[in-house]
Design a protein around this motif. Structure first.
Motif, PDB file in Angstrom:
ATOM      1  N   UNK A   4       0.794  -1.222   0.000  1.00 23.23           N
ATOM      2  CA  UNK A   4       0.000   0.000   0.000  1.00 23.23           C
ATOM      3  C   UNK A   4       0.827   1.273   0.000  1.00 23.23           C
ATOM      4  N   UNK A   5       2.033   1.264   0.546  1.00 24.17           N
ATOM      5  CA  UNK A   5       2.862   2.459   0.585  1.00 24.17           C
ATOM      6  C   UNK A   5       2.432   3.435   1.662  1.00 24.17           C
ATOM      7  N   UNK A   6       2.781   4.693   1.497  1.00 23.37           N
ATOM      8  CA  UNK A   6       2.462   5.755   2.451  1.00 23.37           C
ATOM      9  C   UNK A   6       0.947   5.849   2.642  1.00 23.37           C
ATOM     10  N   UNK A   7       0.527   5.997   3.893  1.00 27.10           N
ATOM     11  CA  UNK A   7      -0.908   6.077   4.177  1.00 27.10           C
ATOM     12  C   UNK A   7      -1.534   7.352   3.643  1.00 27.10           C
ATOM     13  N   UNK A   8      -0.754   8.370   3.368  1.00 25.74           N
ATOM     14  CA  UNK A   8      -1.291   9.644   2.869  1.00 25.74           C
ATOM     15  C   UNK A   8      -1.305   9.730   1.340  1.00 25.74           C
ATOM     16  N   UNK A   9      -0.196   9.286   0.691  1.00 26.45           N
ATOM     17  CA  UNK A   9      -0.123   9.485  -0.761  1.00 26.45           C
ATOM     18  C   UNK A   9       0.137   8.202  -1.546  1.00 26.45           C
ATOM     19  N   UNK A  10       0.448   7.094  -0.854  1.00 28.66           N
ATOM     20  CA  UNK A  10       0.697   5.832  -1.528  1.00 28.66           C
ATOM     21  C   UNK A  10       2.112   5.628  -2.033  1.00 28.66           C
ATOM     22  N   UNK A  11       2.981   6.609  -1.887  1.00 25.59           N
ATOM     23  CA  UNK A  11       4.362   6.494  -2.361  1.00 25.59           C
ATOM     24  C   UNK A  11       5.093   5.393  -1.594  1.00 25.59           C
ATOM     25  N   UNK A  12       6.042   4.730  -2.246  1.00 22.23           N
ATOM     26  CA  UNK A  12       6.860   3.698  -1.602  1.00 22.23           C
ATOM     27  C   UNK A  12       8.254   4.234  -1.283  1.00 22.23           C
ATOM     28  N   UNK A  13       8.479   5.533  -1.473  1.00 23.10           N
ATOM     29  CA  UNK A  13       9.793   6.147  -1.244  1.00 23.10           C
ATOM     30  C   UNK A  13       9.836   6.748   0.158  1.00 23.10           C
ATOM     31  N   UNK A  14      10.454   6.016   1.095  1.00 26.76           N
ATOM     32  CA  UNK A  14      10.508   6.463   2.492  1.00 26.76           C
ATOM     33  C   UNK A  14      11.944   6.591   2.951  1.00 26.76           C
ATOM     34  N   UNK A  34      17.280  12.721  26.351  1.00 25.70           N
ATOM     35  CA  UNK A  34      17.347  11.282  26.562  1.00 25.70           C
ATOM     36  C   UNK A  34      16.183  10.524  25.931  1.00 25.70           C
ATOM     37  N   UNK A  35      15.275  11.204  25.275  1.00 26.19           N
ATOM     38  CA  UNK A  35      14.175  10.569  24.561  1.00 26.19           C
ATOM     39  C   UNK A  35      14.593  10.397  23.110  1.00 26.19           C
ATOM     40  N   UNK A  36      14.834   9.151  22.698  1.00 27.69           N
ATOM     41  CA  UNK A  36      15.337   8.895  21.353  1.00 27.69           C
ATOM     42  C   UNK A  36      14.261   8.217  20.515  1.00 27.69           C
ATOM     43  N   UNK A  37      14.140   8.704  19.282  1.00 25.47           N
ATOM     44  CA  UNK A  37      13.116   8.213  18.365  1.00 25.47           C
ATOM     45  C   UNK A  37      13.704   7.986  16.986  1.00 25.47           C
ATOM     46  N   UNK A  38      13.054   7.128  16.241  1.00 27.66           N
ATOM     47  CA  UNK A  38      13.331   6.962  14.820  1.00 27.66           C
ATOM     48  C   UNK A  38      12.137   7.577  14.100  1.00 27.66           C
ATOM     49  N   UNK A  39      12.418   8.498  13.196  1.00 25.25           N
ATOM     50  CA  UNK A  39      11.362   9.131  12.403  1.00 25.25           C
ATOM     51  C   UNK A  39      11.398   8.521  11.010  1.00 25.25           C
ATOM     52  N   UNK A  40      10.278   7.971  10.580  1.00 28.07           N
ATOM     53  CA  UNK A  40      10.150   7.452   9.227  1.00 28.07           C
ATOM     54  C   UNK A  40       9.258   8.431   8.482  1.00 28.07           C
ATOM     55  N   UNK A  41       9.713   8.859   7.315  1.00 24.02           N
ATOM     56  CA  UNK A  41       8.975   9.888   6.578  1.00 24.02           C
ATOM     57  C   UNK A  41       8.863   9.521   5.111  1.00 24.02           C
ATOM     58  N   UNK A  42       7.797  10.001   4.499  1.00 24.92           N
ATOM     59  CA  UNK A  42       7.574   9.819   3.074  1.00 24.92           C
ATOM     60  C   UNK A  42       8.333  10.925   2.336  1.00 24.92           C
ATOM     61  N   UNK A  43       9.176  10.533   1.415  1.00 18.87           N
ATOM     62  CA  UNK A  43       9.947  11.524   0.657  1.00 18.87           C
ATOM     63  C   UNK A  43       9.083  12.262  -0.361  1.00 18.87           C
ATOM     64  N   UNK A  62      10.385   0.374   8.751  1.00 17.76           N
ATOM     65  CA  UNK A  62       9.724   0.668   7.478  1.00 17.76           C
ATOM     66  C   UNK A  62       8.470  -0.193   7.296  1.00 17.76           C
ATOM     67  N   UNK A  63       8.497  -1.438   7.773  1.00 11.04           N
ATOM     68  CA  UNK A  63       7.303  -2.268   7.701  1.00 11.04           C
ATOM     69  C   UNK A  63       6.180  -1.657   8.527  1.00 11.04           C
ATOM     70  N   UNK A  64       6.502  -1.113   9.697  1.00 13.92           N
ATOM     71  CA  UNK A  64       5.478  -0.461  10.519  1.00 13.92           C
ATOM     72  C   UNK A  64       4.891   0.751   9.805  1.00 13.92           C
ATOM     73  N   UNK A  65       5.756   1.542   9.170  1.00 15.09           N
ATOM     74  CA  UNK A  65       5.318   2.737   8.464  1.00 15.09           C
ATOM     75  C   UNK A  65       4.371   2.391   7.320  1.00 15.09           C
ATOM     76  N   UNK A  66       4.670   1.305   6.620  1.00 14.36           N
ATOM     77  CA  UNK A  66       3.846   0.905   5.485  1.00 14.36           C
ATOM     78  C   UNK A  66       2.672   0.029   5.898  1.00 14.36           C
TER      79      UNK A  66
END
Length: 68
Positions: A4-14, A34-43, A62-66
């Motif tokens: 399905x790709x990005x939930x907003x636009x469907x792109x697979x480029x993350x 001390x709060x560390x995060x990974x940000x996954x974003x749609x390019x 990336x699997x979680x994002x998609x």
């Protein structure tokens, strides 16, 4: 991986980045990040999701994002 790709636009480029943020109280006052995060974003559209770095260490972000 989900097709399905990005939930907003469907792109697979993350992409992904690691970020650190302050909390509240004393950590904010002393700028202790001390709060560390990974940000996954749609390019394509810029939609972003934050994942707790410690909680997500064993999973594929990336699997979680998609939606996988």
């Amino acid at each position: 991986m989900s097709e399905s790709g990005c939930v907003k636009c469907g792109s697979r480029d993350a992409g992904e980045k690691e970020v650190a943020m302050t909390g509240t109280g004393l950590s904010k006052m002393f700028d202790l990040q001390h709060n560390q995060f990974v940000v996954v974003y749609c390019r394509n559209c810029g939609y972003s999701e934050f994942y707790n770095k410690q909680a997500s260490a064993g999973s594929n972000i990336l699997d979680l994002f998609f939606g996988g």
